[in-house]
Scaffold this motif. Sequence first.
Motif, PDB file in Angstrom:
ATOM      1  N   GLY A 185       0.313   7.162  21.350  1.00 14.36           N
ATOM      2  CA  GLY A 185       0.846   8.123  22.300  1.00 14.36           C
ATOM      3  C   GLY A 185       2.000   8.857  21.649  1.00 14.36           C
ATOM      4  N   GLU A 186       3.148   8.846  22.297  1.00 14.34           N
ATOM      5  CA  GLU A 186       4.325   9.505  21.745  1.00 14.34           C
ATOM      6  C   GLU A 186       5.108   8.604  20.791  1.00 14.34           C
ATOM      7  OE1 GLU A 186       5.152  12.687  22.243  1.00 14.34           O
ATOM      8  OE2 GLU A 186       3.235  12.832  23.302  1.00 14.34           O
ATOM      9  N   GLN A 187       4.744   7.323  20.753  1.00 16.91           N
ATOM     10  CA  GLN A 187       5.461   6.375  19.896  1.00 16.91           C
ATOM     11  C   GLN A 187       4.929   6.452  18.470  1.00 16.91           C
ATOM     12  OE1 GLN A 187       7.940   4.401  21.375  1.00 16.91           O
ATOM     13  NE2 GLN A 187       8.540   4.024  19.241  1.00 16.91           N
ATOM     14  N   LEU A 188       5.833   6.567  17.509  1.00 14.17           N
ATOM     15  CA  LEU A 188       5.443   6.677  16.106  1.00 14.17           C
ATOM     16  C   LEU A 188       5.865   5.428  15.334  1.00 14.17           C
ATOM     17  CD1 LEU A 188       6.448  10.396  15.375  1.00 14.17           C
ATOM     18  CD2 LEU A 188       4.176   9.491  15.930  1.00 14.17           C
ATOM     19  N   TYR A 189       5.054   5.057  14.336  1.00 15.30           N
ATOM     20  CA  TYR A 189       5.318   3.895  13.497  1.00 15.30           C
ATOM     21  C   TYR A 189       5.105   4.286  12.033  1.00 15.30           C
ATOM     22  CZ  TYR A 189       4.572   1.539  17.967  1.00 15.30           C
ATOM     23  OH  TYR A 189       4.644   1.160  19.279  1.00 15.30           O
ATOM     24  N   LEU A 190       5.738   3.529  11.158  1.00 14.65           N
ATOM     25  CA  LEU A 190       5.571   3.773   9.717  1.00 14.65           C
ATOM     26  C   LEU A 190       5.209   2.457   9.036  1.00 14.65           C
ATOM     27  CD1 LEU A 190       5.862   5.817   7.326  1.00 14.65           C
ATOM     28  CD2 LEU A 190       8.160   4.870   6.996  1.00 14.65           C
ATOM     29  N   ASN A 191       4.118   2.473   8.298  1.00 18.06           N
ATOM     30  CA  ASN A 191       3.722   1.304   7.507  1.00 18.06           C
ATOM     31  C   ASN A 191       4.012   1.587   6.031  1.00 18.06           C
ATOM     32  OD1 ASN A 191       2.402  -1.301   7.092  1.00 18.06           O
ATOM     33  ND2 ASN A 191       0.770  -0.116   6.123  1.00 18.06           N
ATOM     34  N   VAL A 192       4.744   0.677   5.387  1.00 11.61           N
ATOM     35  CA  VAL A 192       5.048   0.797   3.961  1.00 11.61           C
ATOM     36  C   VAL A 192       4.391  -0.383   3.260  1.00 11.61           C
ATOM     37  CG1 VAL A 192       6.853   0.954   2.211  1.00 11.61           C
ATOM     38  CG2 VAL A 192       7.242   1.915   4.491  1.00 11.61           C
ATOM     39  N   GLU A 193       3.447  -0.084   2.377  1.00 11.49           N
ATOM     40  CA  GLU A 193       2.662  -1.135   1.730  1.00 11.49           C
ATOM     41  C   GLU A 193       2.716  -0.966   0.212  1.00 11.49           C
ATOM     42  OE1 GLU A 193      -1.983  -2.712   1.606  1.00 11.49           O
ATOM     43  OE2 GLU A 193      -1.450  -0.850   2.644  1.00 11.49           O
ATOM     44  N   GLN A 194       3.114  -2.025  -0.469  1.00 12.37           N
ATOM     45  CA  GLN A 194       3.113  -1.977  -1.935  1.00 12.37           C
ATOM     46  C   GLN A 194       1.686  -2.178  -2.415  1.00 12.37           C
ATOM     47  OE1 GLN A 194       6.147  -4.232  -4.043  1.00 12.37           O
ATOM     48  NE2 GLN A 194       4.728  -4.684  -5.704  1.00 12.37           N
ATOM     49  N   ILE A 195       1.172  -1.217  -3.164  1.00  9.83           N
ATOM     50  CA  ILE A 195      -0.212  -1.313  -3.633  1.00  9.83           C
ATOM     51  C   ILE A 195      -0.298  -1.593  -5.131  1.00  9.83           C
ATOM     52  CG2 ILE A 195      -1.120   0.151  -1.783  1.00  9.83           C
ATOM     53  CD1 ILE A 195      -1.233   2.453  -3.826  1.00  9.83           C
ATOM     54  N   ILE A 196       0.766  -1.264  -5.878  1.00 12.66           N
ATOM     55  CA  ILE A 196       0.789  -1.556  -7.315  1.00 12.66           C
ATOM     56  C   ILE A 196       2.188  -2.024  -7.683  1.00 12.66           C
ATOM     57  CG2 ILE A 196       0.642  -0.630  -9.654  1.00 12.66           C
ATOM     58  CD1 ILE A 196      -1.465   1.291  -8.712  1.00 12.66           C
ATOM     59  N   PRO A 197       2.299  -3.222  -8.272  1.00 10.42           N
ATOM     60  CA  PRO A 197       1.259  -4.260  -8.207  1.00 10.42           C
ATOM     61  C   PRO A 197       1.292  -4.917  -6.848  1.00 10.42           C
ATOM     62  CG  PRO A 197       3.172  -5.118  -9.334  1.00 10.42           C
ATOM     63  CD  PRO A 197       3.477  -3.675  -9.013  1.00 10.42           C
TER      64      PRO A 197
END
Length: 374
Positions: A185-197
């Motif tokens: 909806g109006e709520q925003l989220y941020l996902n931070v994922e280390q992919i290397i390594p």
Amino acid sequence: MFKIDSTTNRIIPLQARKFGDLNFTERNHLQEWLANMPEALGEELLIIQKEFDGFDDTRERLDLLALDKDGNLVIIENKLDDTGRDVVWQTLKYASYCSSLSKLQIIEIYQRYLNRYRQGGDASGLLCEFLGVEDTEELKLNLGNSQRLMMVAANFRKEVTSTALWLLGYGIQVQCFKTTPFSDGEQLYLNVEQIIPTPEAKEFMIGMNAKEAEEKSTEVETKNRHHLRREFWSQTLDAFQESDCSLYSNVNSSTDHWLSAGSGVSGCPFTMIFSKREVRVELWIARPDTEINKAIFDTLAVNQSQLDSKFGAEMEWLRLDDKKSSRIQFSQPFDGFNTENWPAMITWLVDHMTRFEKTMRQPLADAWRQVRVG
């Protein structure tokens, strides 16, 4: 990413979004988020500058400059929906520019950051607090080629990830973080994922790098020792050429810690030992048959007192009951890898091997003849 609905005991998928569609910008949003919450990158970092442009002869600006808990500089480059093709090259350039920063310069950079963005503060004191030291004299910042690279973006091109993995293989500390905004909806989220390594791969690579470093260190140490030994034996053999002892006339220099010459009895050489702690002269009794070796040793040992007296010192008589071979030896402590000691060591070897051969050659021949007949 999913939202947990406890009422229905279900998970509901959140909608992945693009930064551009949400009107977020690299400088005003992503950069600000990370500057104020660097822990999102998986560890405790201290941001010391934004939009850093303190490079000579260039107007380029580094997004974020940070320090980790080991005092290493961390170069953080942010991109929004796509890394672009040049992000690795750009990040490497910044790392090279930052590699020359001194402790004093880093403190000044951080002080300017505090004055501009954090309402002031004592840069030196805060750095000491962050790194857990008492004063600036103990601060160790940006030592050697310890700079780390962090690239942050929503999507990484293959040429970027491929280059990052290649750099990791050569010990360059590089990390890639994939950032994805989500909405509910109006709520925003941020996902931070280390992919290397990946965290699992990182632990494995740390172990591999340590192993490789150990192997390289061992290889270098071995090469150094080989060089030392060859040079030491070369000088020792030159000294024997000028002595009355012809035992080593037909022997060449070696990279081994030992140098042997024939005694007239096969498998029983006269040997000199050169080590870090000592030099030694010895008679190896090392024929293929254990019983014969012990018999030769026992025959010689019957006259141990007389042979010690002829040699001029008490030798070490090592029957070595748990081994096939036996040994008679005499040693002298030296710091062998200190080349200043070499003249004294070489003189000692020439003198004592000359006496050792004169003492043991004929008794060895007699003992061997007696064992054969027996």
